[in-house]
Design an enzyme around this catalytic site. Sequence first.
Site, PDB file in Angstrom:
ATOM      1  N   PHE A 172       0.840  -1.193   0.000  1.00  0.00           N
ATOM      2  CA  PHE A 172       0.000   0.000   0.000  1.00  0.00           C
ATOM      3  C   PHE A 172       0.885   1.257   0.000  1.00  0.00           C
ATOM      4  CE2 PHE A 172      -2.837   3.097   2.070  1.00  0.00           C
ATOM      5  CZ  PHE A 172      -4.014   2.874   1.385  1.00  0.00           C
ATOM      6  N   ASP A 193       1.263  -5.260   8.708  1.00  0.00           N
ATOM      7  CA  ASP A 193       0.145  -4.338   8.563  1.00  0.00           C
ATOM      8  C   ASP A 193      -1.117  -5.178   8.362  1.00  0.00           C
ATOM      9  OD1 ASP A 193      -1.813  -2.554   7.740  1.00  0.00           O
ATOM     10  OD2 ASP A 193      -0.361  -1.226   6.774  1.00  0.00           O
ATOM     11  N   TYR A 212     -11.056   1.707  10.255  1.00  0.00           N
ATOM     12  CA  TYR A 212     -12.268   2.071   9.495  1.00  0.00           C
ATOM     13  C   TYR A 212     -12.634   1.084   8.398  1.00  0.00           C
ATOM     14  CZ  TYR A 212      -8.602   4.322   6.590  1.00  0.00           C
ATOM     15  OH  TYR A 212      -7.473   4.592   5.854  1.00  0.00           O
ATOM     16  N   LYS A 213     -11.859   0.011   8.249  1.00  0.00           N
ATOM     17  CA  LYS A 213     -12.200  -0.976   7.210  1.00  0.00           C
ATOM     18  C   LYS A 213     -13.115  -2.039   7.821  1.00  0.00           C
ATOM     19  CE  LYS A 213      -8.221   0.264   4.491  1.00  0.00           C
ATOM     20  NZ  LYS A 213      -6.764   0.324   4.603  1.00  0.00           N
ATOM     21  N   ARG A 215     -12.169  -4.196  -7.200  1.00  0.00           N
ATOM     22  CA  ARG A 215     -12.103  -4.915  -5.920  1.00  0.00           C
ATOM     23  C   ARG A 215     -13.509  -5.146  -5.385  1.00  0.00           C
ATOM     24  NH1 ARG A 215      -8.257  -2.111  -1.591  1.00  0.00           N
ATOM     25  NH2 ARG A 215      -9.952  -0.592  -1.683  1.00  0.00           N
TER      26      ARG A 215
HETATM   27  C1  LIG Z   1      -6.078   1.392   4.658  1.00  0.00           C
HETATM   28  C2  LIG Z   1      -4.634   1.187   4.815  1.00  0.00           C
HETATM   29  C3  LIG Z   1      -3.861   2.129   5.470  1.00  0.00           C
HETATM   30  C4  LIG Z   1      -4.493   3.379   5.998  1.00  0.00           C
HETATM   31  O1  LIG Z   1      -3.597   4.281   6.533  1.00  0.00           O
HETATM   32  P1  LIG Z   1      -4.118   5.553   7.317  1.00  0.00           P
HETATM   33  O2  LIG Z   1      -2.886   6.297   7.604  1.00  0.00           O
HETATM   34  O3  LIG Z   1      -4.806   5.067   8.562  1.00  0.00           O
HETATM   35  O4  LIG Z   1      -5.059   6.302   6.419  1.00  0.00           O
HETATM   36  C5  LIG Z   1      -2.499   1.869   5.600  1.00  0.00           C
HETATM   37  N1  LIG Z   1      -1.956   0.734   5.112  1.00  0.00           N
HETATM   38  C6  LIG Z   1      -2.692  -0.190   4.494  1.00  0.00           C
HETATM   39  C7  LIG Z   1      -2.051  -1.439   3.995  1.00  0.00           C
HETATM   40  C8  LIG Z   1      -4.051   0.013   4.317  1.00  0.00           C
HETATM   41  O5  LIG Z   1      -4.770  -0.903   3.687  1.00  0.00           O
END
Ligand SMILES: *Cc1c(COP(=O)(O)O)cnc(C)c1O
Length: 426
Positions: A141, A211, A236-237, A385
């Site tokens: 990500f 992560d 939030y997911k 997705r």
């Molecule tokens: C959604 C997500 C994030 C989100 O990061 P924020 O800083 O909380 O917005 C980070 N890493 C991964 C792999 C994600 O899927």
Amino acid sequence: MGFTVRFRMMKSEEVPIDVPREQFLAFDAQDPLAEVRERFVLADELIYLDGNSLGALPKAVAGRLAHTVEQEWGVRLVRSWNDPWIDLWRSAGGKIARLIGARGEDVAVADSVSVNLFKLLASGLDLRPNRRVVLIDDSDFPTDRYVADGLCNLLGDRVTLRRAKGDLRRALDDDVAIVLSSHASYLTGALADMRAVTHAVHEAGALMLWDLSHTAGVVDIDLSGCDVDFAVGCGYKYLSGGPGAPSFLYVAPRLQDEARTPLQGWLGHEDIFAFADHYRPAPGVERFQCGTWPVLSLSALDEALDVFEALDMAAIRAKSQALSARFLELIEPLIDRHGITVTTPIEPQDRGSQISLSHPDGYAVIRALIERGVIGDFRMPDIMRFGFAPLYVRFVDVWDAAAALTDVLDSGSYRAERFRARTKVT
Ligand SMILES: *Cc1c(COP(=O)(O)O)cnc(C)c1O
């Protein structure tokens, strides 16, 4: 609204897929988690396959927020800091701990994933002072890669970033201080072997940071059983904490006394209200707090997590795998017919809770589906997705989504001009 109703009323020869919808209604009738959907605000006709981006709203959150705003803030004002705000992060952390195979006291809810990555990567480098490499997965990500890069730039010659393409384990050597990887890829949904990778990283003398943004709440994770050093994850997911919910971090008990944070904020101090001249870290994961937490967002997350209470992660995982497997079965005929590539691993144990399909017109197809009430999302360069949040996605939603996708592709309706223009958020 229109489209589900339309399929319901169609004669069987008009329905675009040949597996009967009734079969999927029967799966729902046997689903032990079916009733959990009642605890979410979701229109009956909405097919929401984007819980991997923003989890649905649990019904209890609105009342909790009203109470927090009107009573805790409006009436009790600063007195609410002693009860309940000061311990709110511990409450939420304890609820997450059960989902990820950790003890409650080993999880802190704080900041965003991005900020927690910075803190923990720096902490790992500090614990391995004679090693100079941060190893990341090159397909991870963006924020994970950017934060690691930014930290390495900040530390100058002391540290370099190594980006592994393919198996991280092949890029290990005795220069590596810490390894960062997503447990499930945001793009393909591929699930890493947490136990084997952590073991290999330890064999090489390095620390492992996972992560869990795409697995917390959908995969039965065993952080302590896999002897993981550090972890972060998103609120939030699949945890449904609401837009911009704070994230969480985990530090192995064996590292908590030595691990230091570079963001030495006052709320991570051993004695917050001593207002001491010098920083002394609080015991345990509390030291990874930095500044004042967003009480409203944290209250929403804390309440949302109660949906998981009494639910078994193994049952959640089983339903997630069944939903994605059924979806794959139903869309299988589209693969050759429309040149789709399934970029998610076919074996259920090798994926998280999403199916990714690549198609040259993926963006337009997703827009066309959204117009029909089937919410998925699009990621560059050509990935559609579909996330299957097992607490509220029904088997019949899987059928309806597959039928809609089949119809959009077979009819070519996605080619309409209005589906081409990019929105700001995809
Ligand atoms: C959604 C997500 C994030 C989100 O990061 P924020 O800083 O909380 O917005 C980070 N890493 C991964 C792999 C994600 O899927």
